[in-house]
Design an enzyme around this catalytic site. Sequence first.
Site, PDB file in Angstrom:
ATOM      1  N   GLY A  85      -0.469   5.321  -1.159  1.00  0.00           N
ATOM      2  CA  GLY A  85      -1.753   5.409  -0.171  1.00  0.00           C
ATOM      3  C   GLY A  85      -1.545   6.512   0.350  1.00  0.00           C
ATOM      4  N   GLN A  86      -2.288   6.798   1.259  1.00  0.00           N
ATOM      5  CA  GLN A  86      -2.267   7.687   2.497  1.00  0.00           C
ATOM      6  C   GLN A  86      -0.902   7.656   3.005  1.00  0.00           C
ATOM      7  OE1 GLN A  86      -5.042   8.805   5.210  1.00  0.00           O
ATOM      8  NE2 GLN A  86      -4.959  10.964   5.072  1.00  0.00           N
ATOM      9  N   LYS A 120     -10.282  -5.471  10.749  1.00  0.00           N
ATOM     10  CA  LYS A 120     -10.026  -4.488  11.243  1.00  0.00           C
ATOM     11  C   LYS A 120      -8.896  -5.374  12.554  1.00  0.00           C
ATOM     12  CE  LYS A 120      -7.533  -1.794   8.847  1.00  0.00           C
ATOM     13  NZ  LYS A 120      -6.757  -1.801   7.941  1.00  0.00           N
ATOM     14  N   GLY A 168       0.587  -1.135   0.433  1.00  0.00           N
ATOM     15  CA  GLY A 168      -0.045   0.079   0.410  1.00  0.00           C
ATOM     16  C   GLY A 168       0.976   1.191  -0.365  1.00  0.00           C
ATOM     17  N   TYR A 182     -15.388  -2.891   7.410  1.00  0.00           N
ATOM     18  CA  TYR A 182     -14.077  -2.948   7.797  1.00  0.00           C
ATOM     19  C   TYR A 182     -13.739  -2.625   9.220  1.00  0.00           C
ATOM     20  CZ  TYR A 182     -10.458   1.079   7.918  1.00  0.00           C
ATOM     21  OH  TYR A 182      -9.570   1.876   8.644  1.00  0.00           O
TER      22      TYR A 182
HETATM   23  C1  AKB Z   1     -11.563   5.690   8.033  1.00  0.00           C
HETATM   24  O1  AKB Z   1     -12.115   6.828   7.792  1.00  0.00           O
HETATM   25  O2  AKB Z   1     -12.066   4.254   7.169  1.00  0.00           O
HETATM   26  C2  AKB Z   1     -10.316   5.693   7.696  1.00  0.00           C
HETATM   27  C3  AKB Z   1     -10.241   4.967   9.228  1.00  0.00           C
HETATM   28  C4  AKB Z   1     -10.310   5.849  10.672  1.00  0.00           C
HETATM   29  O3  AKB Z   1      -9.707   3.776   9.849  1.00  0.00           O
HETATM   30  N1  AKB Z   1     -10.109   7.105   7.976  1.00  0.00           N
END
Ligand code: AKB
Length: 314
Positions: free
Chosen positions: A10-11, A144, A7, A140
């Site tokens: 990426g950011q 995580k 990655g 997400y």
């Molecule tokens: C998102 O907004 O998905 C990320 C995070 C807070 O994990 N920046």
Amino acid sequence: MTILITGATGQIGSELMPALAALYGAENIIALGHKRKPSSDLGGCRYFSLDIRDQAGLQELVQSYQVDTIFHLASLLSAVAESNPQQAWDININGLINVLESARKYQCGVFFPSSIGAFGPNTPKQNTPQDTLQRPNTLYGISKLSGELLCDYYHQHYGLDTRGLRFPGLISYRTAPGGGTTDYAVEIFAAAVQDQPYQCFLAADTQLDMMYMPDAIAAIIKLMQADSSHLQHRNAFNISAMSFTPQQLADEIKKHYPDFTIHYQIDPLRQSIADSWPQQMSDSAARIEWGWRAEYDLPAMVIDMLQHMRKRLC
Ligand code: AKB
């Protein structure tokens, strides 16, 4: 010492790469990207395009370059993950398993970025403890939290030196985030310096934990350099720097751009994700175990962001 960054375009990756190159030498850094093209200036780091789900390709790179440490940043962010949960599981979890398996086979250290997304709606929102209830309700967040647990597992069962941080929303000017819930806190600066109004997709009073990128990069490096015997929460340290709402951020920007205006057009998907996240995490374990401390608060971050965004866009 050879470092591999997934990655890398990426950011976070695009800022971690030069920071690690400055510390360990660009010739020792291998950058992997996939969808996003790398910037033309890689500062001497080697670059390969590889889908993180390509296990054989990853293992071949780790083996042939004798990689010692993998910074695994490739992942889909919260809003895009929610619009394609199956693909998000594939990339976020199968990608991580490929990294952990390569690390197991060739004995590498691993850095894994978790997120405030690993918490859920029934987690305490203020002063969110290091060890607390985690029932995320987004794909997400599930990926995580599973990542935190997988990294624990590979440490406990295979002795891998896995380490990780729970990042707040990250604010930066080099590379835009792609598809996160906290992206408004970057977009707003582009509007402000170009004298445009900003239409925000979160409600005015949505309070979230946030961090400026220089602090995030410093945290990754400090954690990875920490004495392993001091790390009890090795794979999922809460780190915190500032916490604000869109209206508070707009008010801070107005101190420098008095004519700046913000409007609200709420995106129900991103609002519901934000409403399920903590507002401010306690980072006491990171402070005690490896000496974490953020440099930037809201006013300092806004001054620096405006200056850099002006240079980039005006
Ligand atoms: C998102 O907004 O998905 C990320 C995070 C807070 O994990 N920046």
